[in-house]
Motif scaffolding. Structure first.
Motif, short mmCIF file in Angstrom:
data_model
loop_
_atom_site.label_atom_id
_atom_site.label_comp_id
_atom_site.label_asym_id
_atom_site.label_seq_id
_atom_site.Cartn_x
_atom_site.Cartn_y
_atom_site.Cartn_z
N ALA A 189 0.96 -1.30 -0.08
CA ALA A 189 -0.08 0.23 -0.36
C ALA A 189 0.97 1.32 0.05
N VAL A 190 1.94 1.08 1.07
CA VAL A 190 2.66 3.03 0.91
C VAL A 190 3.25 2.39 -0.37
N VAL A 191 4.37 1.36 -0.89
CA VAL A 191 4.62 1.19 -2.30
C VAL A 191 4.03 1.75 -3.21
N SER A 192 2.70 1.70 -3.35
CA SER A 192 1.89 2.06 -4.39
C SER A 192 1.87 3.90 -5.02
N ALA A 193 1.08 3.54 -3.05
CA ALA A 193 1.75 5.07 -3.56
C ALA A 193 2.58 6.15 -3.30
N THR A 194 3.68 5.89 -2.62
CA THR A 194 5.11 6.36 -3.56
C THR A 194 5.41 6.91 -4.95
N PHE A 195 4.97 5.19 -6.06
CA PHE A 195 5.05 4.97 -6.89
C PHE A 195 4.13 5.89 -7.67
N ILE A 196 2.89 5.98 -7.49
CA ILE A 196 2.27 6.45 -7.31
C ILE A 196 2.57 8.61 -8.15
N TYR A 197 2.50 8.92 -6.43
CA TYR A 197 3.72 10.02 -6.39
C TYR A 197 4.44 10.37 -7.51
N ASN A 198 5.46 9.60 -7.62
CA ASN A 198 6.65 10.12 -8.45
C ASN A 198 6.15 9.91 -10.42
N LEU A 199 5.01 8.55 -10.09
CA LEU A 199 5.22 8.57 -11.62
C LEU A 199 3.45 8.85 -11.93
N GLY A 200 2.83 9.27 -11.09
CA GLY A 200 1.28 9.59 -11.58
C GLY A 200 0.83 8.79 -11.64
N ILE A 201 -0.73 8.79 -12.16
CA ILE A 201 -2.54 7.63 -12.14
C ILE A 201 -1.67 8.08 -13.11
N LYS A 202 -2.36 6.34 -13.22
CA LYS A 202 -2.39 5.81 -14.78
C LYS A 202 -3.45 4.42 -15.03
N ASP A 203 -3.96 4.40 -15.67
CA ASP A 203 -4.91 3.53 -16.12
C ASP A 203 -4.79 2.13 -15.77
N PHE A 204 -5.42 1.20 -15.15
CA PHE A 204 -5.57 -0.20 -15.22
C PHE A 204 -5.13 -0.70 -16.86
N ALA A 205 -4.31 -1.22 -16.76
CA ALA A 205 -3.83 -2.02 -18.85
C ALA A 205 -4.62 -3.09 -17.99
#
Length: 256
Positions: A189-205
């Motif tokens: 959960a924390v790692v996902s939030a960190t990735f989203i913060y750095n990479l931005g939100i993208k739709d699920f492939a």
């Protein structure tokens, strides 16, 4: 949400199967979901390592929630061990996600995979030749820190690093699997939030949706098998899975 309405649902089935199989192994043995899925996303789909790791961790947030709850219900969690792994694991995960989005995590990955091959062979031999002795773990917090970091930076590694080392220290296998799986929910959960913060939100492939569906359905079954598989058999299975996946990953990392 718009991307989800344009999904080719016939293309979901291979990824559902992979997600189901990977989570079944992960839930029962405490490892391999990230390794299997990350390899698929990078090698087959062609995603960049950071994006692949982000997608896997987003999926794992759902699968580990169900898996952790299932292990809690079946009594596979050691509360003391859980608390000792939680904070170091989260700190390592945030650091690993930050590094991967800024530095190529493939530089250190071959060394970690080589180490995991050795651990896998050791556990396999130990399971085949010697009855395991249960004892209290001595090294826990450093494992959580390293496991969290490599899980985020390498696209997988929390289960192989933490589970294998705790088993080497003699902790009861079903408690190791249940506890490591429960902590993994908070880590992902924390790692996902960190990735989203750095990479931005993208739709699920398509791949991510398929992995999510398969993983969610398999999560409760993994906890069921973890409670019923004998200790010696589990050590052999963990050693086999770890040796095969780590060897494959090491060869790919070196050749690439």
């Amino acid at each position: 949400m718009e991307a989800l309405t344009h999904l080719d649902f016939s293309a979901l089935w291979p990824f559902i199967a992979v997600g189901f199989g990977a989570q079944l192994v992960d839930g029962a043995l405490g490892m391999a979901f990230g390794v299997i899925c990350n390899t698929l996303l990078v090698a087959v789909i062609g995603l960049p390592p950071a994006r692949a790791s982000a997608n896997v961790h987003i999926v794992e947030t759902f699968t580990t929630a169900i898996s952790g709850l299932s292990h809690a219900i079946t009594g596979n969690i050691d509360k003391g061990l859980f608390l000792r792994l939680l904070v170091p694991g989260v700190i390592g995960g945030v650091a690993g996600a930050y590094v991967l989005t800024n530095i190529d995590g493939a530089v250190v990955k071959p060394f970690v995979l080589a180490y995991l091959v050795i651990i896998g062979i050791y556990l396999l031999v130990r399971g085949l030749m010697f009855p395991p002795k249960v004892s209290k773990p001595k090294v826990v917090e450093p494992l959580g820190l390293l496991g969290g970091f490599m899980d985020a930076a390498g696209g997988g590694g929390w289960g192989p690093i933490v589970t294998s080392n705790l088993l080497v220290q003699g902790v009861e296998p079903r408690k190791v699997v249940g506890t490591v799986s429960a902590v993994e929910f908070f880590l992902t959960a924390v790692v996902s939030a960190t990735f989203i913060y750095n990479l931005g939100i993208k739709d699920f492939a398509t791949a991510t949706v398929g992995l999510l569906i398969g993983g969610v359905f398999a999560a409760p079954l993994g906890a069921f098998f973890a409670k019923r598989i004998p200790m010696k058999v589990m050590l052999v299975m963990v050693g086999t899975v770890l040796t095969i996946t780590s060897t494959y990953g090491f060869v790919r990392a070196v050749l690439m």
